[in-house]
Write a protein that holds these residues in place. Structure first.
Motif, PDB file in Angstrom:
ATOM      1  N   MET A 102     -39.611  -4.130   9.342  1.00  0.00           N
ATOM      2  CA  MET A 102     -38.730  -3.261  10.112  1.00  0.00           C
ATOM      3  C   MET A 102     -39.134  -1.808   9.842  1.00  0.00           C
ATOM      4  N   SER A 103     -39.269  -1.010  10.896  1.00  0.00           N
ATOM      5  CA  SER A 103     -39.726   0.370  10.733  1.00  0.00           C
ATOM      6  C   SER A 103     -38.599   1.281  10.264  1.00  0.00           C
ATOM      7  N   THR A 104     -38.994   2.416   9.712  1.00  0.00           N
ATOM      8  CA  THR A 104     -38.057   3.435   9.261  1.00  0.00           C
ATOM      9  C   THR A 104     -38.477   4.761   9.883  1.00  0.00           C
ATOM     10  N   LEU A 105     -37.698   5.799   9.610  1.00  0.00           N
ATOM     11  CA  LEU A 105     -38.076   7.131  10.077  1.00  0.00           C
ATOM     12  C   LEU A 105     -39.461   7.513   9.556  1.00  0.00           C
ATOM     13  N   GLN A 106     -39.778   7.037   8.366  1.00  0.00           N
ATOM     14  CA  GLN A 106     -41.050   7.398   7.746  1.00  0.00           C
ATOM     15  C   GLN A 106     -42.221   6.630   8.338  1.00  0.00           C
ATOM     16  N   SER A 161     -42.479   5.104  11.177  1.00  0.00           N
ATOM     17  CA  SER A 161     -42.634   5.128  12.633  1.00  0.00           C
ATOM     18  C   SER A 161     -43.454   6.321  13.130  1.00  0.00           C
ATOM     19  N   ILE A 162     -43.783   7.256  12.244  1.00  0.00           N
ATOM     20  CA  ILE A 162     -44.637   8.388  12.622  1.00  0.00           C
ATOM     21  C   ILE A 162     -46.061   8.103  12.186  1.00  0.00           C
ATOM     22  N   ASN A 163     -46.988   8.193  13.114  1.00  0.00           N
ATOM     23  CA  ASN A 163     -48.397   7.931  12.822  1.00  0.00           C
ATOM     24  C   ASN A 163     -49.036   9.190  12.259  1.00  0.00           C
ATOM     25  N   GLY A 164     -49.309   9.170  10.969  1.00  0.00           N
ATOM     26  CA  GLY A 164     -49.859  10.337  10.294  1.00  0.00           C
ATOM     27  C   GLY A 164     -51.294  10.648  10.651  1.00  0.00           C
ATOM     28  N   ALA A 165     -51.948   9.757  11.371  1.00  0.00           N
ATOM     29  CA  ALA A 165     -53.330  10.012  11.779  1.00  0.00           C
ATOM     30  C   ALA A 165     -53.414  10.534  13.215  1.00  0.00           C
ATOM     31  N   ASP A 166     -52.262  10.604  13.878  1.00  0.00           N
ATOM     32  CA  ASP A 166     -52.213  11.001  15.286  1.00  0.00           C
ATOM     33  C   ASP A 166     -52.357  12.519  15.408  1.00  0.00           C
ATOM     34  N   SER A 167     -53.355  12.959  16.143  1.00  0.00           N
ATOM     35  CA  SER A 167     -53.593  14.397  16.293  1.00  0.00           C
ATOM     36  C   SER A 167     -52.962  14.970  17.563  1.00  0.00           C
ATOM     37  N   SER A 168     -52.151  14.171  18.258  1.00  0.00           N
ATOM     38  CA  SER A 168     -51.468  14.686  19.442  1.00  0.00           C
ATOM     39  C   SER A 168     -50.281  15.549  19.013  1.00  0.00           C
ATOM     40  N   SER A 219     -33.529   2.396   9.708  1.00  0.00           N
ATOM     41  CA  SER A 219     -34.084   1.500  10.727  1.00  0.00           C
ATOM     42  C   SER A 219     -33.498   1.785  12.102  1.00  0.00           C
ATOM     43  N   GLN A 220     -32.229   2.222  12.158  1.00  0.00           N
ATOM     44  CA  GLN A 220     -31.590   2.563  13.433  1.00  0.00           C
ATOM     45  C   GLN A 220     -32.154   3.857  13.999  1.00  0.00           C
ATOM     46  N   MET A 221     -32.547   4.764  13.113  1.00  0.00           N
ATOM     47  CA  MET A 221     -33.017   6.082  13.527  1.00  0.00           C
ATOM     48  C   MET A 221     -34.476   6.087  13.931  1.00  0.00           C
ATOM     49  N   SER A 222     -35.246   5.079  13.557  1.00  0.00           N
ATOM     50  CA  SER A 222     -36.697   5.117  13.746  1.00  0.00           C
ATOM     51  C   SER A 222     -37.109   5.221  15.216  1.00  0.00           C
ATOM     52  N   VAL A 223     -36.273   4.771  16.120  1.00  0.00           N
ATOM     53  CA  VAL A 223     -36.634   4.816  17.540  1.00  0.00           C
ATOM     54  C   VAL A 223     -36.773   6.242  18.064  1.00  0.00           C
ATOM     55  N   ILE A 224     -36.133   7.222  17.421  1.00  0.00           N
ATOM     56  CA  ILE A 224     -36.223   8.587  17.932  1.00  0.00           C
ATOM     57  C   ILE A 224     -37.588   9.192  17.681  1.00  0.00           C
ATOM     58  N   ASP A 225     -38.374   8.585  16.796  1.00  0.00           N
ATOM     59  CA  ASP A 225     -39.656   9.183  16.458  1.00  0.00           C
ATOM     60  C   ASP A 225     -40.713   8.981  17.519  1.00  0.00           C
ATOM     61  N   VAL A 226     -40.371   8.292  18.588  1.00  0.00           N
ATOM     62  CA  VAL A 226     -41.274   8.253  19.730  1.00  0.00           C
ATOM     63  C   VAL A 226     -41.495   9.683  20.210  1.00  0.00           C
ATOM     64  N   ASN A 227     -40.472  10.515  20.094  1.00  0.00           N
ATOM     65  CA  ASN A 227     -40.564  11.922  20.454  1.00  0.00           C
ATOM     66  C   ASN A 227     -39.759  12.726  19.449  1.00  0.00           C
ATOM     67  N   VAL A 228     -40.436  13.336  18.500  1.00  0.00           N
ATOM     68  CA  VAL A 228     -39.752  14.068  17.432  1.00  0.00           C
ATOM     69  C   VAL A 228     -38.918  15.208  17.980  1.00  0.00           C
ATOM     70  N   ASN A 229     -39.290  15.739  19.154  1.00  0.00           N
ATOM     71  CA  ASN A 229     -38.535  16.845  19.728  1.00  0.00           C
ATOM     72  C   ASN A 229     -37.082  16.474  20.015  1.00  0.00           C
ATOM     73  N   GLU A 230     -36.784  15.188  20.107  1.00  0.00           N
ATOM     74  CA  GLU A 230     -35.418  14.783  20.368  1.00  0.00           C
ATOM     75  C   GLU A 230     -34.482  15.184  19.223  1.00  0.00           C
ATOM     76  N   LEU A 231     -35.036  15.437  18.052  1.00  0.00           N
ATOM     77  CA  LEU A 231     -34.216  15.876  16.928  1.00  0.00           C
ATOM     78  C   LEU A 231     -33.595  17.245  17.203  1.00  0.00           C
ATOM     79  N   LEU A 232     -34.172  17.982  18.134  1.00  0.00           N
ATOM     80  CA  LEU A 232     -33.664  19.305  18.444  1.00  0.00           C
ATOM     81  C   LEU A 232     -32.599  19.287  19.529  1.00  0.00           C
ATOM     82  N   CYS A 233     -32.325  18.136  20.096  1.00  0.00           N
ATOM     83  CA  CYS A 233     -31.362  18.061  21.199  1.00  0.00           C
ATOM     84  C   CYS A 233     -29.928  18.012  20.674  1.00  0.00           C
TER      85      CYS A 233
END
Length: 200
Positions: free
Chosen positions: A1-5, A7-14, A186-200
């Motif tokens: 099961m993924s977590t906030l940690q 669910s973020i791909n640390g190798a992603d340069s986007s 585990s409930q929060m991990s879905v928001i990491d598809v777009n970290v900018n959502e944390l600012l909403c």
């Protein structure tokens, strides 16, 4: 099961985050975000933040908010965002209610004895200014008062677990005393598809 940690791909340069600012916006990749959060996690651990430590974040929506929120959850702490425009009695209610270990405030809040700082002192919570350091190019954790964390040993760097409470919010309290609502990692991990959502 993924977590906030995890669910973020640390190798992603986007691009993960863009913070509008003048003359140039701050643009951060997922890779850089992971590096920054890891660095901030080490800073939290160094002052004694550990599993289930409540961290009240009284900053505006900003890059430092994103980093401090994620780093707190990575260290298995509990992030508790607070509106920086609250009055002192409002800060006191929320800080006392969750027994904040530390209150993160904007740069300059300590010297001006801001309401968030006064409230933190009342309940012996640590106070640290949290801001983007444009010289060091990092999110600063400038501890002003260790409060209840004074004398605490440096904690180990932890790994977030799916059942960890990563975030607490309060109900509106329109009919009674506001109540805490907990959100697990585990409930929060879905928001990491777009970290900018944390600012909403």
């Amino acid at each position: 099961m993924s977590t906030l940690q995890t669910s973020i791909n640390g190798a992603d340069s986007s691009v993960a985050v863009i913070i509008p600012s003048k003359p140039n916006p701050l643009t951060v990749t997922y890779k850089d975000l992971v590096t920054e959060c890891s660095s901030f996690q080490h800073k939290l651990a160094a002052i004694g933040i550990t599993n289930r430590s409540p961290v009240s974040i009284a900053t505006v929506n900003s890059y430092e908010f994103i980093v401090s929120f994620l780093a707190t959850s990575w260290q298995r702490g509990i992030a508790a965002p607070l509106n920086p425009a609250y009055k002192q009695d409002e800060f006191e209610f929320y800080i006392e209610d969750i027994k904040s270990a530390i209150v993160l405030v904007p740069k300059g809040a300590y010297d001006t004895d801001a309401p968030s700082v006064k409230a933190a002192r009342k309940f012996n919570a640590a106070v640290a200014e949290c801001y983007w350091d444009n010289v060091k190019k990092e999110v600063a954790l400038d501890v002003k008062d260790l409060g209840q964390l004074k004398g605490h040993s440096k904690e180990n760097i932890l790994q977030a677990q799916p059942d960890d409470v990563a975030l607490v919010l309060h109900t509106s309290g329109t009919t009674s005393r506001p109540k805490v609502v907990c959100h697990r990692s585990s409930q929060m991990s879905v928001i990491d598809v777009n970290v900018n959502e944390l600012l909403c």
